[in-house]
Design a protein around this motif. Structure first.
Motif, mmCIF file in Angstrom:
data_model
loop_
_atom_site.group_PDB
_atom_site.id
_atom_site.type_symbol
_atom_site.label_atom_id
_atom_site.label_comp_id
_atom_site.label_asym_id
_atom_site.label_seq_id
_atom_site.Cartn_x
_atom_site.Cartn_y
_atom_site.Cartn_z
ATOM 1 N N GLY A 1 -9.002 0.435 -11.182
ATOM 2 C CA GLY A 1 -8.173 -0.728 -10.875
ATOM 3 C C GLY A 1 -8.051 -1.666 -12.054
ATOM 4 N N ILE B 1 -2.547 3.805 -3.499
ATOM 5 C CA ILE B 1 -2.277 2.680 -4.386
ATOM 6 C C ILE B 1 -2.259 1.395 -3.563
ATOM 7 C CG2 ILE B 1 -0.663 1.677 -6.044
ATOM 8 C CD1 ILE B 1 0.460 4.515 -6.467
ATOM 9 N N ASP B 2 -3.034 0.434 -4.001
ATOM 10 C CA ASP B 2 -3.026 -0.892 -3.372
ATOM 11 C C ASP B 2 -2.765 -1.921 -4.466
ATOM 12 O OD1 ASP B 2 -4.164 -0.713 -0.394
ATOM 13 O OD2 ASP B 2 -5.129 0.816 -1.646
ATOM 14 N N ALA B 3 -1.749 -2.744 -4.247
ATOM 15 C CA ALA B 3 -1.392 -3.727 -5.264
ATOM 16 C C ALA B 3 -1.078 -5.044 -4.579
ATOM 17 C CB ALA B 3 -0.197 -3.258 -6.073
ATOM 18 N N THR B 4 -1.298 -6.125 -5.314
ATOM 19 C CA THR B 4 -1.063 -7.433 -4.709
ATOM 20 C C THR B 4 -0.640 -8.451 -5.763
ATOM 21 O OG1 THR B 4 -2.013 -9.131 -3.269
ATOM 22 C CG2 THR B 4 -3.438 -8.219 -4.958
ATOM 23 N N HIS C 1 0.848 -1.192 0.000
ATOM 24 C CA HIS C 1 0.000 0.000 0.000
ATOM 25 C C HIS C 1 0.884 1.243 0.000
ATOM 26 C CE1 HIS C 1 -3.195 2.817 1.125
ATOM 27 N NE2 HIS C 1 -2.356 3.304 2.018
ATOM 28 N N GLU D 1 -2.915 -7.664 -9.163
ATOM 29 C CA GLU D 1 -3.999 -6.691 -9.081
ATOM 30 C C GLU D 1 -3.467 -5.362 -8.553
ATOM 31 O OE1 GLU D 1 -7.786 -8.635 -7.899
ATOM 32 O OE2 GLU D 1 -6.476 -10.086 -6.964
ATOM 33 N N ALA D 2 -3.994 -4.284 -9.066
ATOM 34 C CA ALA D 2 -3.598 -2.959 -8.583
ATOM 35 C C ALA D 2 -4.800 -2.033 -8.610
ATOM 36 C CB ALA D 2 -2.482 -2.392 -9.456
ATOM 37 N N ASN D 3 -4.843 -1.158 -7.620
ATOM 38 C CA ASN D 3 -5.961 -0.227 -7.519
ATOM 39 C C ASN D 3 -5.427 1.167 -7.209
ATOM 40 O OD1 ASN D 3 -8.942 -0.051 -7.446
ATOM 41 N ND2 ASN D 3 -8.544 0.790 -5.397
#
Lengths: 396, 387
Positions: free
Chosen positions: A251, A203-206, A194, A235-237
Motif C-alpha cells: 500500500g 484494491i482499496d483506495a480512498t 473497492h 491512500e491505496a492498498n
C-alpha cells in the motif's frame, strides 16, 4: 544569529508522536468492500521506536537533532479498538436510496503510551515539561453508506461514502512533550472505492479531507499549533490472494497539510535562568563584565508563527491469515519514504536578571529554530509495526 | 440435557476472571476451551490502608514513612477478552496446526483516592494526590501445549497445559507527581505456564508459574520514589475447586509472588529528611538506590454460581497472609545556602532518611472483596465433558 545562545533557545526537542488520525484510516485488505451485515471487532496494536524525524527541508534527521547527541528515541504503543456495525436502518421504509444501500457505523477508541528515552526526558525537564504520556486517545465516530455496486466480467467493485468526527476527549496535558489526545476536533468526509479483479487482486483506495478545528490550549509551550492546518489524504492498498486463507498486500499513503500550521502562543522557555557562562560568549560580553551578572533570561516575543506545512508518504506491506470466515490476523510494516515536519523561527529578547525584573539587553534579540511537536506538528521518519486481529462476532 | 448443561457450565468455569492487578484467583483459568470468545468483568474494592513493611511487619499505613493513616483506596473494574482458536489449521505446520491457541487482552479502570499526610505542597510543589482512570493493558498469546489436539471431536480431556507469552502496554493514567497512579509507565514482557486438571468428579485444580521482566521507567512518580527499574517478578499460584451443589462451586486459592530488587534513580525528597546545620541547606545525594525486593502471599476464597449455561457470577474474599514492601535509606548531603563558585560548595554527608518505594514496590496487607461476571460468546457446544 549567535550560535550558542540560539542553541540554548532551540533545546525544544522535537517529538514525533505518531499521527493517530492517519493510522486510523490507513486501509487494509477489503477495508472498503461491501461486507456482510453484522458486527465486527478489530483490535490493532501499533508499536514504534521513533529515532528519526523529518525537518522542514524534508530531510530525515535524528529525533534529537541538533541539541541532544544521537541515539535518543521515543517509544510508542497504540492500541486501537474498532467496532463496526453494518446493516440497514431504512430497509422497510420509503427513504429513497438508503433503503436499498446498507449503512455502516463505526466507533474507534484508542489507548496510547509514549515515553522518551533518558536523554530526551532530562532535556525536557529543563522546560518544566514532562516527557511521557499515557491514557485514552480521542474517539472517532464514523457513519457512512455503500454506494454503487457493479460487476463487469472479472471485475467487481463498490463505492463507500462516509463522514468521521474526531471527538477530542483524549488525555491531554499542556505541559507535556507528548500527548495521547490532540485537543482539537476533526471533521473528515471520505470517499472510498473497492475493486476485485479475477477474485485475486483486491484494491482499496480512498480520498479524505481532514478539516481541523482550533486548539486554544496548545501544549509544550505552544509548540503544538493553535490553528492546525487541514490535511488531505490519498491512500491505496493492493492485496493479492494466494489461497482462501493467505493474502499479502502493498500500500501507499500520502497525507499532506493544506498550507502551514499556525502557532499563536509560543512561550517555551527554560524554567531556570541561563548561567552566565552559557550566555556571555554568545552575546560577546567581555569576561570581566560577565562576572558582574548572575544570570540571563530569555523572553519569548509574542506573535503568530507558521511552519511550512507537513506531509508524509508511507509504504506499507502486510501479511494476512484468515480462518473460519470469522477472524483475521494481520501483520503490517509501515515505512516512511518521504516527508516534511514542522519547524518555526522564534525570537527571544535576552534579559539580564536584576532585582524587580529583568533588563533587556539592547540588540540582544535571539532567533532560534524550534521543532514543533505532536500530531499536527511533527512527522516521524521511523517505521512502525502493526499487529491486527479482526473478529466477526456473529458470522453470517 | 443435564450433560449438555454440565458441559456448558464447566466451560464457563474456565473463563478467566476475578483478578486484582496481576493476580488471578479463578479456577479453570488454565483450561483450554472450545474456540470462541469469552468475556469476564470483575469489580474489586481495596482500601489499601495497610502494608507489609520491608521487614515483613504489618503496618497501619500505606506509606509507613509518612506515619499512620495513609490510604490509597482503589476501586478497580477490569474486563478481560479471551479468544481460543485454531491457527493455521489447514497448513499442517508442525506444532502450530495441531492445537488450539489463545489470545487475551485485559483492560481496566481504577477509581483512586488518597488519604493521609502525604503531600507537602510547600516543600515539594507539583505533587498531586492521585491519578485515576484507565489502567495498563495486559496482552497475552500462546498455545495450548497439551489437551487440545482432539478438540474437533469434543472429547473430554482431564488435563490441559497452557503457555502464554505476555506483554504489558502501559497506557494507564498517571501523574508523575502522584504517589497513587492507575498506570505504571513500564512495559513488561513475560511468560506463564499453567496446568488445569480434573482428578476426580467435581474437583478441579489449576496451578501455574509466571515470570515477568520490566523495562525502565524514565519518569518515576512522586519524586523518584517509584522504581526506575523494577526487578523481575516470579509468581506461583494454585486453586482447588469443588462443586458443592448443582451449579454452585467453591474454591480456595493461594498466591505467592516475589519481586527482585527494585532500583530508584535520583530521588528528590523524603518524608522525614534530616535537618541542616545553621546556614546550610540539605538535599538528597544523587545516585541509584535499591530496595530488597517485594513479596506477597495471599489466600483467596470464593463462591461461583452459574446463573445460566453462558453466565457465571462469582464472589471472592482475598486475604494477604505475608509480604514485604520495598524501601531504602536515602543519604543526604548539605552545603552552604546559595553557595556560588567553589567556596562552601563541597557537599558533606548529612545523615539519611527512609523512603518507601511507591507503585509496584508496595505489598498491601488489606483484605478485599471482589465480584466477577463471565460470559461466553461461543456456540455453547464446548469440547470437553466434566467427569
Amino acid at each position: 544569529m549567535r550560535p550558542a545562545i540560539a542553541a540554548v533557545a532551540a533545546l525544544c526537542v522535537a517529538s514525533a508522536a505518531e499521527a493517530q488520525a492517519g493510522i486510523v484510516f490507513t486501509p487494509h485488505l477489503s477495508e472498503y468492500s461491501k461486507l456482510a451485515r453484522g458486527a465486527y471487532a478489530d483490535h490493532t496494536l501499533i508499536v514504534s521506536s521513533i529515532e528519526d524525524q523529518y525537518n522542514r527541508e524534508g530531510e530525515k534527521v535524528p529525533l534529537s537533532d541538533p541539541v541532544i547527541p544521537p541515539g535518543e528515541s521515543i517509544d510508542v504503543g497504540l492500541l486501537l479498538a474498532r467496532y463496526l456495525w453494518i446493516g440497514n436502518l431504512f430497509e422497510n421504509t420509503r427513504v429513497p436510496f438508503l433503503r436499498s444501500h446498507d449503512q455502516l457505523f463505526r466507533v474507534i477508541g484508542n489507548f496510547g503510551w509514549q515515553q522518551s528515552s533518558t536523554g530526551v526526558a532530562d532535556y525536557t525537564r529543563q522546560f518544566g515539561q514532562s516527557a511521557g504520556a499515557s491514557g485514552l486517545g480521542d474517539l472517532f465516530v464514523l457513519a457512512g453508506f455503500y454506494g454503487a455496486e457493479y460487476r463487469w466480467g472479472p471485475l467487481r467493485g463498490n463505492d463507500l461514502w462516509s463522514f468521521t468526527y474526531k471527538w477530542p476527549i483524549g488525555d491531554y496535558d499542556r505541559e507535556s512533550l507528548l500527548n495521547i489526545g490532540t485537543n482539537y476536533p476533526s471533521y473528515i468526509p471520505q470517499y472510498a472505492h473497492h475493486q476485485e479483479w479475477f477474485g485475486r487482486l483486491f484494491i482499496d483506495a480512498t480520498a479524505a479531507w481532514q478539516f481541523n478545528g482550533d486548539n486554544d490550549e496548545p501544549s509544550f509551550g505552544g509548540l503544538t499549533p493553535t490553528e492546525p492546518a487541514d490535511v488531505w489524504n490519498l491512500e491505496a492498498n493492493f492485496a493479492w490472494k494466494f489461497t482462501d486463507r493467505w493474502f499479502a498486500d502493498l500500500g501507499i499513503t500520502h497525507r499532506q497539510s493544506d498550507g502551514p500550521n499556525r502557532y499563536g502562543e509560543v512561550t517555551i522557555n527554560f524554567v531556570d535562568p541561563i548561567p552566565p557562562t552559557a550566555a556571555c560568549n554568545a552575546l560577546g560580553v567581555p569576561p570581566a563584565q560577565c562576572g558582574l551578572v548572575d544570570n540571563f533570561r530569555l523572553d519569548p516575543i509574542e506573535g503568530v508563527r507558521e511552519d511550512r506545512g507537513t506531509r508524509l508518504t508511507l509504504v506499507t506491506t502486510s501479511l494476512y491469515y484468515i480462518f473460519r470466515s470469522s477472524s483475521v490476523v494481520n501483520l503490517r510494516l509501515a515505512l516512511p519514504v518521504s516527508g516534511r515536519g514542522g519547524q518555526i523561527d522564534m525570537e527571544y529578547d535576552v534579559l539580564v536578571d536584576a532585582p524587580g525584573g529583568g533588563v533587556v539587553i539592547p540588540g540582544g534579540t535571539q532567533r532560534a529554530t524550534l521543532n514543533t511537536v505532536q500530531e499536527a506538528g511533527a512527522v516521524s521518519a521511523s517505521p512502525y509495526l502493526e499487529m491486527r486481529f479482526v473478529y466477526l462476532f456473529w458470522a453470517p | 440435557m443435564r450433560r449438555l448443561r454440565g458441559v456448558a457450565l464447566c466451560a464457563l468455569l474456565a473463563a478467566p476472571a476475578a483478578m486484582a492487578a496481576d493476580r488471578d484467583f479463578e479456577f479453570g483459568r488454565y483450561l483450554a476451551k472450545y474456540p470462541g470468545m469469552y468475556a469476564t468483568a470483575t469489580l474489586s474494592q481495596d482500601p489499601r490502608d495497610r502494608v507489609f513493611d520491608a521487614g515483613g511487619e504489618e503496618q497501619d499505613s500505606a506509606l509507613p514513612a509518612y506515619g499512620d493513616g495513609v490510604e490509597f483506596e482503589q476501586s478497580l473494574l477490569q474486563a478481560q477478552l479471551e479468544w481460543f482458536f485454531p491457527w493455521f489449521e489447514s497448513e499442517q505446520i508442525p506444532f502450530v496446526s495441531s492445537r488450539l491457541w489463545t489470545a487475551r487482552a485485559r483492560l481496566g479502570h481504577a477509581r483512586l483516592d488518597t488519604q493521609g499526610a502525604v503531600l507537602d505542597e510547600d516543600a515539594e510543589p507539583g505533587l498531586s494526590a492521585y491519578a485515576d482512570g484507565i489502567t495498563d493493558i495486559e496482552l497475552a498469546f500462546g498455545p495450548v501445549l497439551y489437551g487440545s489436539a482432539d478438540w474437533r471431536n469434543r472429547h473430554s480431556v482431564p488435563l490441559s497445559v497452557l503457555l502464554l507469552l505476555e506483554a504489558l502496554l502501559p497506557v494507564g493514567e498517571r501523574d508523575d507527581g502522584s504517589p497513587n497512579n492507575a498506570g505504571g509507565n513500564v512495559r513488561a514482557f513475560g511468560a506463564q505456564l499453567g496446568l488445569h486438571a480434573r482428578p476426580a468428579d467435581g474437583w478441579l485444580i489449576d496451578a501455574g508459574a509466571r515470570w515477568r521482566s520490566f523495562a525502565g521507567n524514565e519518569e518515576p512518580a512522586f519524586g523518584g520514589h517509584e522504581p526506575a527499574q523494577r526487578g523481575d517478578q516470579w509468581v506461583l499460584d494454585a486453586t482447588l475447586a469443588r462443586r458443592l451443589w448443582r451449579s454452585l462451586y467453591a474454591s480456595a486459592s493461594g498466591y505467592h509472588g516475589r519481586g527482585d530488587d527494585n532500583e530508584y534513580r535520583n530521588p528528590r525528597f523524603a518524608a522525614d529528611e534530616p535537618a541542616a546545620d545553621p546556614l546550610m541547606e540539605t538535599f538528597p545525594a544523587p545516585g541509584t538506590y535499591t530496595d530488597q525486593g517485594t513479596e506477597l502471599t495471599e489466600l483467596g476464597l470464593a463462591l461461583h454460581w452459574f446463573a445460566t449455561p453462558r453466565l457465571r457470577l462469582g464472589a471472592h474474599y482475598l486475604l494477604p497472609l505475608d509480604g514485604a514492601s520495598g524501601s531504602f535509606e536515602l543519604p543526604y548531603l548539605q552545603q552552604l545556602q546559595d553557595c556560588a563558585g567553589t567556596v562552601g560548595c563541597d557537599p558533606q554527608p548529612n545523615g539519611s532518611a527512609a523512603v518507601d518505594g511507591q507503585g509496584a514496590a508496595r505489598a498491601y496487607a488489606s483484605e478485599r472483596w471482589m465480584l466477577s461476571l463471565a460470559y461466553s460468546f461461543g456456540q455453547g457446544d464446548f469440547w470437553f465433558t466434566p467427569r
